[in-house]
Design a protein around this motif. Structure first.
Motif, mmCIF file in Angstrom:
data_model
loop_
_atom_site.group_PDB
_atom_site.id
_atom_site.type_symbol
_atom_site.label_atom_id
_atom_site.label_comp_id
_atom_site.label_asym_id
_atom_site.label_seq_id
_atom_site.Cartn_x
_atom_site.Cartn_y
_atom_site.Cartn_z
ATOM 1 N N ALA A 1 6.891 7.813 -18.705
ATOM 2 C CA ALA A 1 6.466 8.085 -17.188
ATOM 3 C C ALA A 1 5.952 6.676 -16.965
ATOM 4 C CB ALA A 1 5.527 8.962 -16.951
ATOM 5 N N THR A 2 6.229 6.307 -15.405
ATOM 6 C CA THR A 2 5.633 5.333 -14.907
ATOM 7 C C THR A 2 4.586 5.631 -13.803
ATOM 8 O OG1 THR A 2 7.944 4.223 -14.622
ATOM 9 C CG2 THR A 2 6.125 3.402 -13.429
ATOM 10 N N LEU A 3 3.203 5.086 -14.006
ATOM 11 C CA LEU A 3 2.131 5.399 -13.348
ATOM 12 C C LEU A 3 1.827 4.253 -12.483
ATOM 13 C CD1 LEU A 3 -0.376 7.351 -13.005
ATOM 14 C CD2 LEU A 3 -1.380 6.111 -14.730
ATOM 15 N N VAL A 4 1.617 4.544 -11.115
ATOM 16 C CA VAL A 4 1.201 3.557 -10.220
ATOM 17 C C VAL A 4 0.050 3.961 -9.533
ATOM 18 C CG1 VAL A 4 3.614 2.864 -9.549
ATOM 19 C CG2 VAL A 4 2.429 4.555 -8.430
ATOM 20 N N LYS A 5 -1.007 2.818 -9.116
ATOM 21 C CA LYS A 5 -2.303 2.862 -8.566
ATOM 22 C C LYS A 5 -1.838 2.742 -6.947
ATOM 23 C CE LYS A 5 -7.167 1.427 -8.889
ATOM 24 N NZ LYS A 5 -7.724 2.791 -9.273
ATOM 25 N N LEU A 6 -2.272 3.665 -6.041
ATOM 26 C CA LEU A 6 -2.049 3.617 -4.964
ATOM 27 C C LEU A 6 -3.330 3.610 -3.980
ATOM 28 C CD1 LEU A 6 0.990 6.338 -4.395
ATOM 29 C CD2 LEU A 6 0.897 3.563 -4.415
ATOM 30 N N ASP A 7 -4.599 3.894 -4.426
ATOM 31 C CA ASP A 7 -5.524 3.906 -3.829
ATOM 32 C C ASP A 7 -6.048 2.183 -3.287
ATOM 33 O OD1 ASP A 7 -6.180 3.480 -6.186
ATOM 34 O OD2 ASP A 7 -8.264 4.382 -6.038
ATOM 35 N N LYS A 8 -5.514 1.600 -4.239
ATOM 36 C CA LYS A 8 -5.902 -0.043 -3.880
ATOM 37 C C LYS A 8 -4.327 -0.714 -4.063
ATOM 38 C CE LYS A 8 -10.652 -0.503 -4.847
ATOM 39 N NZ LYS A 8 -11.142 -1.038 -3.494
ATOM 40 N N LEU A 9 -4.219 -1.630 -3.110
ATOM 41 C CA LEU A 9 -2.893 -2.364 -3.182
ATOM 42 C C LEU A 9 -3.111 -3.745 -2.874
ATOM 43 C CD1 LEU A 9 -0.560 0.302 -0.971
ATOM 44 C CD2 LEU A 9 -0.570 -0.352 -3.650
ATOM 45 N N ASP B 1 -2.338 14.286 2.948
ATOM 46 C CA ASP B 1 -1.971 13.899 1.564
ATOM 47 C C ASP B 1 -1.197 12.886 1.233
ATOM 48 O OD1 ASP B 1 -3.409 16.387 0.998
ATOM 49 O OD2 ASP B 1 -2.002 17.596 0.711
ATOM 50 N N HIS B 2 -0.608 12.180 2.306
ATOM 51 C CA HIS B 2 0.156 11.084 2.122
ATOM 52 C C HIS B 2 -0.367 9.808 2.229
ATOM 53 C CE1 HIS B 2 3.267 13.949 1.755
ATOM 54 N NE2 HIS B 2 3.033 14.432 3.216
ATOM 55 N N TRP B 3 0.127 8.764 1.268
ATOM 56 C CA TRP B 3 -0.684 7.537 1.672
ATOM 57 C C TRP B 3 0.192 6.719 2.582
ATOM 58 C CZ3 TRP B 3 -4.966 6.519 -0.607
ATOM 59 C CH2 TRP B 3 -5.502 6.975 -1.618
ATOM 60 N N MET B 4 -0.466 5.957 3.378
ATOM 61 C CA MET B 4 0.193 5.243 4.372
ATOM 62 C C MET B 4 0.805 3.898 4.154
ATOM 63 S SD MET B 4 0.008 7.583 6.937
ATOM 64 C CE MET B 4 0.664 6.391 8.328
ATOM 65 N N ILE B 5 0.175 3.356 3.493
ATOM 66 C CA ILE B 5 0.730 1.940 3.023
ATOM 67 C C ILE B 5 1.073 2.188 1.621
ATOM 68 C CG2 ILE B 5 0.083 -0.658 2.707
ATOM 69 C CD1 ILE B 5 -2.620 0.013 4.027
ATOM 70 N N LYS B 6 2.520 1.545 1.673
ATOM 71 C CA LYS B 6 3.472 1.763 0.358
ATOM 72 C C LYS B 6 3.770 0.298 -0.034
ATOM 73 C CE LYS B 6 4.810 6.422 1.887
ATOM 74 N NZ LYS B 6 6.080 7.014 2.304
ATOM 75 N N PRO B 7 3.801 0.239 -1.371
ATOM 76 C CA PRO B 7 4.443 -1.109 -1.921
ATOM 77 C C PRO B 7 6.018 -1.264 -1.236
ATOM 78 C CG PRO B 7 3.362 0.225 -3.803
ATOM 79 C CD PRO B 7 3.405 0.825 -2.480
ATOM 80 N N GLY B 8 6.262 -2.746 -1.060
ATOM 81 C CA GLY B 8 7.418 -2.887 -0.446
ATOM 82 C C GLY B 8 7.279 -3.057 0.978
ATOM 83 N N MET B 9 6.468 -2.441 1.575
ATOM 84 C CA MET B 9 6.191 -2.833 3.026
ATOM 85 C C MET B 9 5.817 -4.335 3.592
ATOM 86 S SD MET B 9 3.626 0.428 4.767
ATOM 87 C CE MET B 9 4.514 1.936 5.029
ATOM 88 N N LYS B 10 6.466 -4.629 4.619
ATOM 89 C CA LYS B 10 6.447 -6.034 5.257
ATOM 90 C C LYS B 10 4.935 -6.001 5.639
ATOM 91 C CE LYS B 10 10.342 -7.057 3.497
ATOM 92 N NZ LYS B 10 10.414 -7.974 2.394
#
Length: 316
Positions: free
Chosen positions: A223-231, A298-307
């Protein structure tokens, strides 16, 4: 008649366009966290980092450490896991049996290492032999027994003393054996743990690449695990134009643009976390800022790939 038909057609087109605009407005992300986008024009003191984008800080492919059949898989794509949580198990039947055997051997070695019966017996025998040797010496001095009988008891007392040394040495050997058995048990325990695939940090399962019941190889990812609480927001700064002005700790204003509506954005005040020591072929520094993500439900607002934009203010 034709004018009436034309009028009705135009009215229908206007109503359709108005409904489409209302539907598009409803698609926008339902969160008050996105505010109207600030003016892209920076103040005179601000430096804008170009090509800025939101990136992962931690993104790992969780591997199986040993070869075997995947008998347990506790994750699905989109699930959240805690650090250390068991996400999968490779068949550990043989490893568990080996561990039980090593535990029994360790317990036996511990009992042998703690056994002082032989030492106590040797000490008692030495005391008795020494007392007999002293008594026979008195008898010899009284001419009651021949010399060789006295000498025999003296040698038996010395032999009994050597048995004490032997018993002490045997206890040391048993303690060394116990340490060896304990290490073997720890190795067996490690082999069991290696078959439990755990999450290296708390995060979000981005992809799952294995199935329960599948045979996996050592090192193959499940599996691929990512950390979303800190970017991380990363960008480039002109190294020649701002030489010496950009350093870690510089105050920054980070603007994250809404992926649906660019006119709305999240603005975060932070400090520059990193400035590359290397200048690339375009004479630019690489810089980045770590930011805390934000949630809407329950959704993260900032996502990797955003400008994004990084506005630096080296004067403050």
């Amino acid at each position: 008649m034709r004018s009436l038909i034309l009028f009705i057609a135009v009215a229908l087109l206007v109503l359709t366009a108005s409904a489409s605009q209302q539907a598009a407005a409803q698609i926008e992300t339902p969160s008050s966290l996105f505010a109207p986008s600030p003016q892209s024009q920076s103040s005179r003191n601000e430096i804008s980092a170009e090509n800025s984008e939101v990136l992962f800080i931690n993104k790992v492919r969780i591997p199986a450490e040993v070869e075997g059949k995947l008998i347990e898989l506790n994750i699905e794509e989109g699930s959240n896991v805690d650090e250390g949580a068991i996400v999968g198990v490779v068949d550990d039947t043989a490893a568990k049996l080996a561990l039980e055997l090593k535990r029994a051997e360790e317990e036996e070695a511990l009992l042998n290492a703690a056994n002082e019966i032989n030492l106590k017996d040797a000490i008692s025998s030495e005391e008795l032999a020494r007392a007999e040797a002293a008594a026979y010496k008195q008898l010899y001095e009284q001419k009651a027994i021949p010399y060789w009988e006295m000498e025999k008891k003296r040698l038996e007392a010395e032999r009994a003393n050597l048995r004490i040394d032997l018993a002490e040495m045997q206890m040391k050997i048993e303690k060394a054996k116990y340490i060896a058995k304990r290490s073997e048990r720890e190795i067996a325990d490690f082999e069991v743990r290696r078959r439990r695939i755990t999450a290296p940090f708390s995060g979000y399962i981005e992809t799952r690449t294995a199935q329960e019941g599948e045979w996996v190889q050592a090192g193959s990812p499940i599996a691929t695990l990512v950390k979303l609480d800190k970017l991380r927001v990363e960008g480039d700064v002109d190294a020649l134009a701002y030489s010496g002005q950009i350093v870690a700790g510089t105050p920054v204003r980070v603007v994250i643009y809404n992926e649906v509506n660019r006119d709305r954005a999240i603005t975060i005040d932070s400090k520059l976390g990193f400035v590359s020591s290397e200048v690339d072929s375009a004479d630019r520094y690489r810089v980045w800022v770590e930011i805390d993500n934000q949630k809407s439900g329950d959704h993260w607002m900032i996502k990797p790939g955003m400008k994004a934009e990084i506005m630096l203010n080296p004067g403050n």
